[in-house]
Design a protein around this motif. Structure first.
Motif, PDB file in Angstrom:
ATOM      1  N   SER A   1      -5.410  -7.707  -1.353  1.00  0.00           N
ATOM      2  CA  SER A   1      -6.748  -7.274  -1.762  1.00  0.00           C
ATOM      3  C   SER A   1      -6.903  -5.762  -1.607  1.00  0.00           C
ATOM      4  N   MET A   2      -6.288  -5.205  -0.585  1.00  0.00           N
ATOM      5  CA  MET A   2      -6.354  -3.763  -0.365  1.00  0.00           C
ATOM      6  C   MET A   2      -5.625  -3.011  -1.475  1.00  0.00           C
ATOM      7  N   VAL A   3      -4.508  -3.584  -1.903  1.00  0.00           N
ATOM      8  CA  VAL A   3      -3.741  -2.966  -2.987  1.00  0.00           C
ATOM      9  C   VAL A   3      -4.530  -3.023  -4.296  1.00  0.00           C
ATOM     10  N   LYS A   4      -5.129  -4.177  -4.588  1.00  0.00           N
ATOM     11  CA  LYS A   4      -5.883  -4.340  -5.834  1.00  0.00           C
ATOM     12  C   LYS A   4      -7.104  -3.432  -5.878  1.00  0.00           C
TER      13      LYS A   4
ATOM     14  N   ILE B   1       0.811  -1.214   0.000  1.00  0.00           N
ATOM     15  CA  ILE B   1       0.000   0.000   0.000  1.00  0.00           C
ATOM     16  C   ILE B   1       0.848   1.270   0.000  1.00  0.00           C
ATOM     17  N   GLY B   2       2.154   1.113   0.116  1.00  0.00           N
ATOM     18  CA  GLY B   2       3.039   2.275   0.170  1.00  0.00           C
ATOM     19  C   GLY B   2       2.860   3.249  -0.985  1.00  0.00           C
ATOM     20  N   PRO B   3       2.867   2.769  -2.248  1.00  0.00           N
ATOM     21  CA  PRO B   3       2.677   3.690  -3.367  1.00  0.00           C
ATOM     22  C   PRO B   3       1.342   4.438  -3.324  1.00  0.00           C
ATOM     23  N   LEU B   4       0.278   3.785  -2.844  1.00  0.00           N
ATOM     24  CA  LEU B   4      -1.010   4.474  -2.720  1.00  0.00           C
ATOM     25  C   LEU B   4      -0.913   5.624  -1.717  1.00  0.00           C
TER      26      LEU B   4
END
Length: 371
Positions: free
Chosen positions: A302-305, A51-54
């Motif tokens: 799933s959070m990343v997707k 999730i870092g990039p988000l």
């Protein structure tokens, strides 16, 4: 002279004049402190894994929207790399300040954590996590505002492990007087600069009498230099129990390395979770800002997707960064915008009981900035 009837009115006027809670000022000791000349500052940015990039993209968008006087030098670093890229270290040494997402740490296998490597390489000896209640975010406890200051370079994280004989592994915990005095001094100076009233040292000296005993000895010596700040001590297991039962009793907490990780994550869970708690790591010359608790957590696939990561923690960490760079008005604007979004309650990610995406939270913060 004020009449009795006018006293309530005076109290209301005084209350209105009090500034709202601001993101904590994380002072930096040493000669590397930025000069308050108002010129834009270059900051190293590491999106990281999961999730870092988000989260870091959220920071970039918000900084651009508010015309903050910072610009980013971006590098790709991932937790599965065999070593930290030298050009990235050079960038942080040159810029003095970095903001980053989490770097995944493989479990076992003798692979070192790049998150820990960065702290040691740059001597980022103080980790600071600010855990506090946010208006509009219901939690089990009220009036919580805890700052966990953790020694960041030694203890169980020294990485001194070896296999004595097959099936027997020895792991060394290293505590030094120098590092203990240094982190205690940082904690008390932080308390003094931020008008905090109490510093609590967390330990296990009843069992680790030499190692944690040395840590306490250093804390006691430093405490004598700050007679106006209350000082007490608490055993780490009792500390965890007290955190989940009466967290409002704590103010500033100073800890050795491993205990600080446990205490900070516990305190974050009490106040709404790791998705909303800011933090950073600081040394004499450099500072790295990241999600306060579980900084190495890169989230679920799933959070990343679905792109539903909560960007609030890193946005508040970037507000800490702005204040650290001596841009306090920009820090106030950003923090107030985030707090308005939380208070409004209409746009939230899943961890806070909502169903919004990362981008929708970012858009809401940007809209709040324009109010």
């Amino acid at each position: 002279m004020a009449t009795t009837r006018s006293i309530p009115l005076l109290k209301r006027l005084i209350a209105r004049s009090q500034p709202s809670r601001s993101v904590t000022y994380m002072h930096r000791p040493g000669a590397g402190s930025p000069r308050p000349d108002g010129s834009p500052r270059q900051v190293t940015l590491i999106p990281g894994d999961g999730i870092g990039p988000l989260a870091t993209n959220a920071v970039e968008q918000v900084m651009e929207a508010m015309h903050a006087p910072v610009y980013f030098e971006k590098f790709e670093v991932h937790g599965n790399m065999k070593k930290f890229p030298e050009e990235v270290l050079d960038s942080i040494r040159r810029n003095k300040v970095c903001i980053k997402g989490g770097l995944a740490t493989p479990m076992g296998g003798g692979v070192s954590s790049l998150n820990v490597f960065l702290r040691k390489e740059l001597d980022l000896y103080a980790s600071l996590v600010n855990c506090f209640n946010m208006k509009g975010l219901p939690t089990r406890h009220d009036n919580v505002d805890i700052v966990v200051i953790r020694e960041n370079t030694e203890g169980e994280y020294a990485g001194l492990e070896h296999e004595v004989v097959p099936g027997v592994v020895e792991s060394l915990k290293v505590i030094t007087k120098f590092c203990s005095e240094r982190i205690a001094s940082y904690a008390f100076e932080y308390a003094y600069l931020n008008n905090r009233k109490k510093v609590t040292a967390v330990h296990k000296a009843n069992i680790m009498k030499l190692a944690d005993g040395l840590f306490l000895e250093a804390c006691r010596e430093v405490a004598q230099k700050y007679p106006d700040i209350q000082y007490n001590e608490i055993i780490v297991d009792n500390c965890c129990m007290q955190l989940v039962s009466r967290p409002e009793q704590f103010d500033v907490m100073v800890t050795p390395n491993l205990y600080g990780n446990l205490v900070a994550n516990t305190a974050a869970g009490i106040c709404g979770g790791t998705g909303v708690m800011p933090g950073g790591n600081v040394g004499a010359e450099h500072a790295v800002f990241e999600q306060g608790a579980s900084a190495g957590n890169v989230g679920k696939d799933s959070m990343v997707k679905k792109k539903t990561a909560n960007p609030v923690a890193l946005l508040l960490s970037s507000a800490m960064m702005l204040r650290h760079l001596q841009f306090p008005s920009f820090a106030d604007r950003l923090e107030n915008a985030v707090q308005r979004v939380i208070l409004d309650g209409k746009v939230r990610t899943k961890d806070l009981g909502g169903s919004n995406t990362t981008q929708e939270v970012v858009d809401a913060v940007i809209h709040a900035l324009a109010r």
